[in-house]
Structure formats: C-alpha cells, structure tokens
Design a protein around this motif. Structure first.
Motif, PDB file in Angstrom:
ATOM      1  N   UNK A   1      32.959  28.183  40.026  1.00  0.00           N
ATOM      2  CA  UNK A   1      34.037  28.935  40.662  1.00  0.00           C
ATOM      3  C   UNK A   1      33.723  29.256  42.112  1.00  0.00           C
ATOM      4  N   UNK A   2      32.461  29.607  42.388  1.00  0.00           N
ATOM      5  CA  UNK A   2      32.067  29.892  43.764  1.00  0.00           C
ATOM      6  C   UNK A   2      32.142  28.649  44.633  1.00  0.00           C
ATOM      7  N   UNK A   3      31.766  27.501  44.064  1.00  0.00           N
ATOM      8  CA  UNK A   3      31.749  26.254  44.830  1.00  0.00           C
ATOM      9  C   UNK A   3      33.159  25.721  45.060  1.00  0.00           C
ATOM     10  N   UNK A   4      33.964  25.706  44.005  1.00  0.00           N
ATOM     11  CA  UNK A   4      35.268  25.057  44.066  1.00  0.00           C
ATOM     12  C   UNK A   4      36.393  26.007  44.441  1.00  0.00           C
ATOM     13  N   UNK A   5      36.099  27.308  44.457  1.00  0.00           N
ATOM     14  CA  UNK A   5      37.165  28.284  44.665  1.00  0.00           C
ATOM     15  C   UNK A   5      37.890  28.139  45.989  1.00  0.00           C
ATOM     16  N   UNK A   6      37.133  27.945  47.070  1.00  0.00           N
ATOM     17  CA  UNK A   6      37.760  27.807  48.394  1.00  0.00           C
ATOM     18  C   UNK A   6      38.652  26.570  48.434  1.00  0.00           C
ATOM     19  N   UNK A   7      38.155  25.462  47.897  1.00  0.00           N
ATOM     20  CA  UNK A   7      38.954  24.238  47.906  1.00  0.00           C
ATOM     21  C   UNK A   7      40.193  24.386  47.028  1.00  0.00           C
ATOM     22  N   UNK A   8      40.046  25.071  45.907  1.00  0.00           N
ATOM     23  CA  UNK A   8      41.207  25.306  45.045  1.00  0.00           C
ATOM     24  C   UNK A   8      42.264  26.135  45.771  1.00  0.00           C
ATOM     25  N   UNK A   9      41.815  27.126  46.540  1.00  0.00           N
ATOM     26  CA  UNK A   9      42.752  27.931  47.325  1.00  0.00           C
ATOM     27  C   UNK A   9      43.467  27.065  48.360  1.00  0.00           C
ATOM     28  N   UNK A  10      42.723  26.157  48.994  1.00  0.00           N
ATOM     29  CA  UNK A  10      43.337  25.247  49.968  1.00  0.00           C
ATOM     30  C   UNK A  10      44.335  24.313  49.298  1.00  0.00           C
ATOM     31  N   UNK A  11      44.015  23.855  48.100  1.00  0.00           N
ATOM     32  CA  UNK A  11      44.962  23.015  47.352  1.00  0.00           C
ATOM     33  C   UNK A  11      46.260  23.781  47.100  1.00  0.00           C
ATOM     34  N   UNK A  12      46.132  25.038  46.702  1.00  0.00           N
ATOM     35  CA  UNK A  12      47.315  25.835  46.391  1.00  0.00           C
ATOM     36  C   UNK A  12      48.144  26.119  47.651  1.00  0.00           C
ATOM     37  N   UNK A  13      47.478  26.531  48.730  1.00  0.00           N
ATOM     38  CA  UNK A  13      48.183  26.847  49.969  1.00  0.00           C
ATOM     39  C   UNK A  13      48.903  25.627  50.525  1.00  0.00           C
ATOM     40  N   UNK A  14      48.205  24.501  50.575  1.00  0.00           N
ATOM     41  CA  UNK A  14      48.828  23.284  51.095  1.00  0.00           C
ATOM     42  C   UNK A  14      49.951  22.814  50.183  1.00  0.00           C
ATOM     43  N   UNK A  15      49.759  22.966  48.875  1.00  0.00           N
ATOM     44  CA  UNK A  15      50.807  22.572  47.938  1.00  0.00           C
ATOM     45  C   UNK A  15      52.061  23.409  48.092  1.00  0.00           C
ATOM     46  N   UNK A  16      51.888  24.716  48.318  1.00  0.00           N
ATOM     47  CA  UNK A  16      53.044  25.596  48.531  1.00  0.00           C
ATOM     48  C   UNK A  16      53.807  25.176  49.781  1.00  0.00           C
ATOM     49  N   UNK A  17      53.078  24.915  50.872  1.00  0.00           N
ATOM     50  CA  UNK A  17      53.734  24.489  52.123  1.00  0.00           C
ATOM     51  C   UNK A  17      54.521  23.202  51.907  1.00  0.00           C
TER      52      UNK A  17
END
Length: 230
Positions: free
Chosen positions: A15-31
């Motif tokens: 979760x610590x490793x992938x969390x930032x990238x997962x957040x970026x996936x979500x933000x970019x997906x929303x846009x």
C-alpha cells in the motif's frame, strides 16, 4: 508460520509503495471521464471544410500537368483559400501547384498560413505568434517537420499546427489537451514518449496493485471468518 501477520505486513508495504500511483490513476481517470474527448481533441477550436470545386474552367488537365510537373505518382485537386490547387505526391513528398498555371506553391509562406489559420479558427482571439518549427515539441512529437505553429491569444493558449507542403491542419492543441497529455503520462507510466501502454513499469505496477487487492480481500475474508468463529 503466522500467515495473517505476513499478509498484513505485505499488504501494508505494498500500500505504501503503490498508493501514490493508485492515486494518480484515480485522478487522471477522473479527468479523462469528466472532460469530453471532443473537447480534448479541440474540435471546437477549428473547423476544416472542403471548399467546393468549380465545375469547369481553366485548370490544367492531367496531360498538361504531367508535362509541367513530371514524375508525380498521385494527385488530388482541392481548393485552398479560394484557389484551386493540385496536391502532388512524388518520392514520398507532397507539394502543391497552382491548378491553372502549374506554378509550385509549396512550401506555403507565413502569410498564407496566417490566412489559413484565421479561416478555420472558431474563436475571437487574435494571433499571438507564428513560428516555423523544425524540431517538433512533445505535444506534436509524431507530426512531420517542418511545420508552422500558429498560437492564439485566448484563455486556452490554443495552437494550430499546419503542414507547409499542403496547408493541412496537422493538430489542434490547447491547455485542456496539455493537461490530458500530462495526466496520461502518469496514467500509463510512460514518462518518455507517453504512448506505450504496454511498458514494463506499468505491468509491474499493475501486478503489484493486483497483489495489494488480493491480499486485502484475503484479510477481509479472514477477519469475517474469525468473527464467525468467536
């Protein structure tokens, strides 16, 4: 072996490793879902219409054209800024000639590109800058150079790119597109060309994300089973 302990620890570190990238996936997906793809493509910025040709009158026939401009492999008759022109292709290159005189028109000068940009631009802003480009910027990296870039003084920093050989509109770019491209880079994790959706980094991140989801699902199932046994 204390399996739940190691699953929890693994889940936490993943979760610590992938969390930032997962957040970026979500933000970019929303846009990408909120902004219409037609808007991203810039269809509202410039409309290109095929001008109707004259039924007859004064243009060179194919035999005359072949004598004046020998060696072309294909041709197309079209109208550009109210003038009939032949678009000739030979040896992988395309050029324009006057359909009446056979005079070579390519490469199109700055004045004609400006007129072309004003003709198809759908906004009210004035042209801020016209640039002759020999090295394509990232936002049009796949388009052939040289090209003309016409930048408008509007809120979106709109730029229209034109071929000097044919006068064709090569690309429409504006700030919403540039944000899309920036977020797309993070979404597919291709930080160089921003085009490879099958790169190794993305595969590794997707695999780690799947492991994170599976370990979390196992922990949920394990916790419910312990409660049922209590």
């Amino acid at each position: 072996m204390n399996l739940p302990f190691w699953v929890r620890r693994t889940h936490k570190w993943i979760g610590l490793v992938i969390g930032v990238q997962a957040l970026l996936w979500m933000l970019s997906g929303v846009y990408m879902t909120v902004i219409s793809l037609d808007v991203i493509h810039g269809d509202h910025l410039a409309h290109v219409f095929d001008e109707p040709l004259e039924r007859s009158g004064g243009r060179l026939d194919i035999d005359q054209l072949a004598k004046l401009r020998p060696g072309f492999e294909s041709f197309k008759l079209k109208k550009l800024l109210g003038k009939e022109v032949y678009e000739l292709r030979a040896d992988g290159k395309t050029s324009l000639v006057d359909a009446r005189s056979g005079d070579l028109l390519s490469p199109l000068p700055r004045e004609q590109i400006v007129a072309r940009a004003k003709d198809i631009y759908q906004g009210e802003a004035e042209i801020r800058e016209v640039t002759w480009i020999t090295q394509a910027p990232q936002e049009v990296a796949k388009r052939p150079v040289p090209m003309w870039a016409v930048r408008f003084d509007d809120r979106a920093n709109s730029t229209l790119y034109f071929s000097p050989d044919t006068g064709d509109l090569l690309a429409r770019r504006h700030d919403l597109w540039r944000w899309f491209d920036f977020l797309w880079m993070f979404h597919i994790m291709d930080y160089d060309a921003r085009t490879d959706v099958n790169n190794s980094l993305l595969r590794v991140a997707a695999g780690v994300g799947l492991l994170f989801a599976l370990s979390g699902a196992w922990l949920v199932f394990y916790s419910f089973r312990r409660r049922a046994q209590a």
